[in-house]
Motif scaffolding. Structure first.
Motif, PDB file in Angstrom:
ATOM      1  N   ARG A 142      52.547  34.709  41.312  1.00  0.00           N
ATOM      2  CA  ARG A 142      51.624  35.636  41.980  1.00  0.00           C
ATOM      3  C   ARG A 142      51.821  37.050  41.453  1.00  0.00           C
ATOM      4  O   ARG A 142      50.872  37.783  41.208  1.00  0.00           O
ATOM      5  CB  ARG A 142      51.851  35.581  43.495  1.00  0.00           C
ATOM      6  N   GLU A 143      53.086  37.412  41.277  1.00  0.00           N
ATOM      7  CA  GLU A 143      53.368  38.749  40.757  1.00  0.00           C
ATOM      8  C   GLU A 143      52.785  38.880  39.351  1.00  0.00           C
ATOM      9  O   GLU A 143      52.171  39.872  39.006  1.00  0.00           O
ATOM     10  CB  GLU A 143      54.875  38.965  40.727  1.00  0.00           C
ATOM     11  N   SER A 180      49.146  39.250  39.477  1.00  0.00           N
ATOM     12  CA  SER A 180      48.646  40.252  40.414  1.00  0.00           C
ATOM     13  C   SER A 180      47.655  41.203  39.752  1.00  0.00           C
ATOM     14  O   SER A 180      46.729  41.676  40.390  1.00  0.00           O
ATOM     15  CB  SER A 180      49.797  41.034  41.042  1.00  0.00           C
ATOM     16  N   ARG A 181      47.833  41.423  38.483  1.00  0.00           N
ATOM     17  CA  ARG A 181      46.861  42.302  37.802  1.00  0.00           C
ATOM     18  C   ARG A 181      45.484  41.665  37.804  1.00  0.00           C
ATOM     19  O   ARG A 181      44.469  42.330  37.966  1.00  0.00           O
ATOM     20  CB  ARG A 181      47.293  42.583  36.375  1.00  0.00           C
ATOM     21  N   SER A 185      44.397  39.374  39.992  1.00  0.00           N
ATOM     22  CA  SER A 185      43.820  39.300  41.337  1.00  0.00           C
ATOM     23  C   SER A 185      43.539  40.687  41.908  1.00  0.00           C
ATOM     24  O   SER A 185      42.537  40.876  42.597  1.00  0.00           O
ATOM     25  CB  SER A 185      44.726  38.488  42.265  1.00  0.00           C
ATOM     26  N   ASN A 186      44.378  41.676  41.583  1.00  0.00           N
ATOM     27  CA  ASN A 186      44.104  43.028  42.078  1.00  0.00           C
ATOM     28  C   ASN A 186      42.804  43.575  41.511  1.00  0.00           C
ATOM     29  O   ASN A 186      41.979  44.138  42.234  1.00  0.00           O
ATOM     30  CB  ASN A 186      45.242  43.993  41.694  1.00  0.00           C
ATOM     31  N   THR A 229      39.991  41.729  43.187  1.00  0.00           N
ATOM     32  CA  THR A 229      39.776  42.135  44.585  1.00  0.00           C
ATOM     33  C   THR A 229      39.130  43.515  44.656  1.00  0.00           C
ATOM     34  O   THR A 229      38.178  43.736  45.407  1.00  0.00           O
ATOM     35  CB  THR A 229      41.122  42.147  45.345  1.00  0.00           C
ATOM     36  N   GLU A 230      39.627  44.429  43.854  1.00  0.00           N
ATOM     37  CA  GLU A 230      39.052  45.784  43.851  1.00  0.00           C
ATOM     38  C   GLU A 230      37.591  45.748  43.455  1.00  0.00           C
ATOM     39  O   GLU A 230      36.736  46.367  44.083  1.00  0.00           O
ATOM     40  CB  GLU A 230      39.793  46.656  42.839  1.00  0.00           C
ATOM     41  N   ARG A 257      36.766  35.412  47.898  1.00  0.00           N
ATOM     42  CA  ARG A 257      38.040  34.944  47.339  1.00  0.00           C
ATOM     43  C   ARG A 257      38.339  33.521  47.792  1.00  0.00           C
ATOM     44  O   ARG A 257      38.890  32.718  47.053  1.00  0.00           O
ATOM     45  CB  ARG A 257      39.169  35.892  47.729  1.00  0.00           C
ATOM     46  N   GLY A 307      44.234  35.866  44.769  1.00  0.00           N
ATOM     47  CA  GLY A 307      44.945  36.950  45.441  1.00  0.00           C
ATOM     48  C   GLY A 307      45.399  36.616  46.841  1.00  0.00           C
ATOM     49  O   GLY A 307      45.513  37.497  47.682  1.00  0.00           O
TER      50      GLY A 307
END
Ligand SMILES: Nc1nc2c(ncn2[C@@H]2O[C@H](COP(=O)(O)OP(=O)(O)OP(=O)(O)O)[C@@H](O)[C@H]2O)c(=O)[nH]1
Length: 409
Positions: A107-108, A111-112, A114-115, A118-119, A174, A400
């Motif tokens: 996930r980490e 994260s780029r 999914s971030n 999401t944004e 999502r 995410g």
């Protein structure tokens, strides 16, 4: 869905008192095999280094997010250094801190992806009702996340059907995305085959810099922890550094490496590697190859010759052709799959550098387009940074979702 396997329990890359690989002398375990066997054809010298790989890394987009630590893919200047200036790559020092859970690590890493997703979703899903423009924007966001046109269209149509009158939250999108990505990835998430043949011969292919050698090292380690005896063959004879890097991994994982001089015939190395693996009763042979040939027909000729020569010793070899793809190359990875499928008959994939890239979505597009098994994913440069590929967890990480699901716990 495949069973979860925890990362192989092993010493950290740089256990106390243990020299880091780059500090060591070149491996004394390395088998300096004799020059190419007659059957393998003459050990013809390599042509000069060509200008580019079959497919170059995209220069734009979120490549800034490529992991900063450690040297990146080798540039062409380095290749010209020749046999007297080997530059074994550095391995990132691994902290002694306990390793994170593998889902948290994945996930980490993602994260780029999914971030960003999401944004961007939040930015487009601002209206109370979903109109066509918003749906177009939504589709666009998904395409820009490298998820592929098919996936983007599917998510759009599901959202349009279910939520048109009520508007849609980023969370709802999502959720749909997570479900749809799981459906696409489920059939391709396949563990490595049982490798009943002995020695099981893996031909490892891919564009230079994708992580072939590193993946071979990680896999050799994994197979050895499963009790298998592994031999490595350095058939990427373009660069002295590539040969040295495999030798370093060989020492690190305690596997003999068959290598010839830089510029020698890769088919000769493959032949001697298989002979050696047979003679020493190895369970697995992994053959590292070069991916930076001048054009498709050169690449095809070289890989075809390797295969021809292997078959002289073992008609069924290679038993697997593993394509290593670098997720950070985004859309270019799709071209690479197409190319190597044509020239080498790929049987499975490992997708690397999913730690810290905003382009994890590309794996979804690859799965949707080619349906090739994804055997594992690379999430770092360390020896244990290879994860089994689980469709649902990958989908959740991309979409995410913050919590581990029951299966991942
Ligand atoms: N962050 C990260 N780096 C990786 C991963 N896999 C490989 N690398 C790094 O990517 C770089 C290139 O890896 P190599 O294994 O040399 O790639 P290669 O395909 O063998 O390259 P050539 O020898 O040039 O053909 C090295 O710095 C590796 O440490 C991964 O999963 N994550």
């Amino acid at each position: 869905m495949q069973p979860k396997t925890s990362p192989p329990a092993s010493a950290p890359a740089n256990a106390p008192g243990q020299k880091r690989p780059e500090e060591r002398e070149p491996s004394r375990r390395t088998e300096e095999a004799p020059q190419a066997d007659d059957e393998a054809g003459p050990a013809s010298p390599r042509p000069p280094e060509p200008d580019g790989a079959p497919a170059e890394k995209e220069s734009e987009g979120p490549d800034k997010n490529t992991p900063p630590a450690g040297p990146g893919p080798v540039n062409d200047d380095e290749d010209e250094a020749g046999p007297t200036a080997p530059e074994p790559k550095q391995f990132k020092a691994q902290a002694a801190a306990p390793k994170k859970g593998w889902f948290a690590q994945l996930r980490e890493g993602l994260s780029r992806t999914s971030n960003a997703l999401t944004e961007n979703l939040s930015a487009v899903l601002t209206k109370e009702k979903l109109d066509e423009d918003t749906l177009d924007d939504l589709e666009d966001v998904l395409i820009r996340a490298d998820l592929g046109v098919e996936m983007a269209e599917r998510v759009r149509s599901i959202i349009a059907k279910n939520r048109y009158d009520r508007g849609a939250s980023a969370d709802a999108v999502r959720q749909v995305l997570g479900d749809e990505v799981t459906k696409v990835l489920d059939p391709v998430a396949q563990p490595f085959p049982a490798m009943a043949e002995k020695p099981f011969v893996w031909l490892v292919v891919g564009v230079n810099g994708t992580g072939k050698t590193t993946t071979i090292g990680k896999l050799a380690h994994r197979f050895e922890t499963q009790g298998k005896k592994v031999t490595l063959a350095a058939a990427d004879t373009f660069r002295a550094a590539a040969i040295d890097q495999l030798k370093i991994w060989g020492e690190r994982v305690n596997a003999p490496v068959v290598a010839h001089d830089v510029g020698s015939d890769p088919a000769g190395v493959a032949y001697d590697g298989l002979k050696r693996a047979q003679e020493t009763n190895a369970d697995v042979l992994m053959i590292d190859t070069a991916g930076r040939l001048q054009n498709k027909s050169d690449l095809m000729d070289e890989l075809a010759k390797i295969v021809r020569v292997l078959k002289k010793l073992e008609p069924e070899a290679p038993h697997g052709v593993l394509l290593v793809l670098d997720a950070t190359t985004g859309q270019n990875a799709l071209n690479q799959v197409e190319l190597f499928q044509q020239v080498a008959g790929v049987t499975g994939l490992v997708v690397t550098k999913l730690d810290g890239t905003a382009r994890g979505g590309i794996l979804v597009a690859i799965a949707e387009r080619f349906g090739l098994p994804v055997h594992a994913i690379g999430v770092g440069e360390g020896i244990d940074d290879l994860e089994s590929f689980d469709a649902e967890d990958f989908a959740r990480a991309i979409a995410g979702f913050g919590r581990e699901n029951a299966k991942a716990a």
